[in-house]
Design a protein around this motif. Structure first.
Motif, PDB file in Angstrom:
ATOM      1  N   PHE A   1       0.826  -1.197   0.000  1.00 37.80           N
ATOM      2  CA  PHE A   1       0.000   0.000   0.000  1.00 37.80           C
ATOM      3  C   PHE A   1       0.863   1.250   0.000  1.00 37.80           C
ATOM      4  N   LEU A   2       1.936   1.194   0.729  1.00 40.11           N
ATOM      5  CA  LEU A   2       2.783   2.369   0.836  1.00 40.11           C
ATOM      6  C   LEU A   2       3.423   2.715  -0.489  1.00 40.11           C
ATOM      7  N   CYS A   3       3.762   1.702  -1.277  1.00 38.47           N
ATOM      8  CA  CYS A   3       4.547   1.972  -2.466  1.00 38.47           C
ATOM      9  C   CYS A   3       3.829   2.811  -3.520  1.00 38.47           C
TER      10      CYS A   3
ATOM     11  N   ILE B   1      -8.301   3.596   2.933  1.00 37.49           N
ATOM     12  CA  ILE B   1      -9.611   2.989   2.673  1.00 37.49           C
ATOM     13  C   ILE B   1      -9.867   2.900   1.172  1.00 37.49           C
ATOM     14  N   ASP B   2      -9.566   3.971   0.475  1.00 33.68           N
ATOM     15  CA  ASP B   2      -9.756   3.959  -0.980  1.00 33.68           C
ATOM     16  C   ASP B   2      -8.901   2.881  -1.630  1.00 33.68           C
ATOM     17  N   PHE B   3      -7.667   2.774  -1.151  1.00 37.39           N
ATOM     18  CA  PHE B   3      -6.769   1.772  -1.716  1.00 37.39           C
ATOM     19  C   PHE B   3      -7.295   0.362  -1.482  1.00 37.39           C
ATOM     20  N   MET B   4      -7.772   0.106  -0.277  1.00 38.50           N
ATOM     21  CA  MET B   4      -8.304  -1.222   0.019  1.00 38.50           C
ATOM     22  C   MET B   4      -9.555  -1.519  -0.801  1.00 38.50           C
ATOM     23  N   LYS B   5     -10.379  -0.493  -1.012  1.00 41.88           N
ATOM     24  CA  LYS B   5     -11.570  -0.695  -1.842  1.00 41.88           C
ATOM     25  C   LYS B   5     -11.181  -1.060  -3.269  1.00 41.88           C
TER      26      LYS B   5
END
Length: 155
Positions: free
Chosen positions: A7-9, A145-149
């Motif tokens: 996620f960080l990348c 949250i957006d990334f996980m979605k």
DNA sequence: TAGGCCATCTGGTCCT
DNA sequence: AGGACCAGATGGCCTA
């Protein structure tokens, strides 16, 4: 690569730069902040900078001292005009009630900060990163949250 | 030294 | 009536 690292990348470098991830000082985590540390200070701190003893006698002393000083002007100068047709209910409270309200407010803010701490632990950061501020925590959580979605939608 | 962040106090408003 | 919530004001600490 686990979820947090991945996620960080890609998605966060704009936010990363905002949050100053390269700062390794980390003083705000290691050393508790000692504001209002004057005699009669109402904060006793523990190792992570949280404070306890919210209902101490010192709290009453210092709050009453402050209430007699510079904050007195706000009562009349900042009151907004009544928006609705309701007559304004002028609420008169005693000094004891004011002190009790101060203590409740401190407790309320304490629980709010606890919630921020929980949220900080949920959002991914580098281990050496400076402690996120509250606004950074909220913004990072939104991005996360957006990334996980997105991940869920791509499955 | 300026600016960001935070803790606290305070009064107003809403709600029970 | 009183507690919860909110926003404004203020001052201290820290960092660039």
């Amino acid at each position: 690569m686990d979820v947090q690292t991945s996620f960080l990348c890609p998605a966060m470098f704009d936010l990363v730069s905002e949050a100053n991830f390269m700062d390794t000082q980390n003083k705000s985590i290691l050393a508790p902040k000692e504001t209002h540390g004057a005699p009669g200070s109402y904060r006793s701190t523990e190792c992570n900078g949280r404070y306890q003893d919210l209902t101490s006698v010192h709290a009453v002393d210092i709050s009453s001292a402050r209430s007699n000083g510079f904050c007195a002007l706000s009562s009349t100068s900042t009151s907004p005009p009544a928006i609705s047709g309701k007559p304004k209910r002028k609420r008169v409270i005693s000094g004891v009630q004011r002190q009790a309200a101060n203590i409740r407010e401190r407790k309320r803010m304490f629980s709010l900060n606890e919630a921020f701490d929980l949220l900080r632990r949920k959002v991914p950061t580098f281990a050496y990163e400076k402690r996120l501020s509250r606004i950074e925590t909220l913004r990072l959580a939104m991005v996360y949250i957006d990334f996980m979605k997105e991940i869920l939608n791509n499955d």
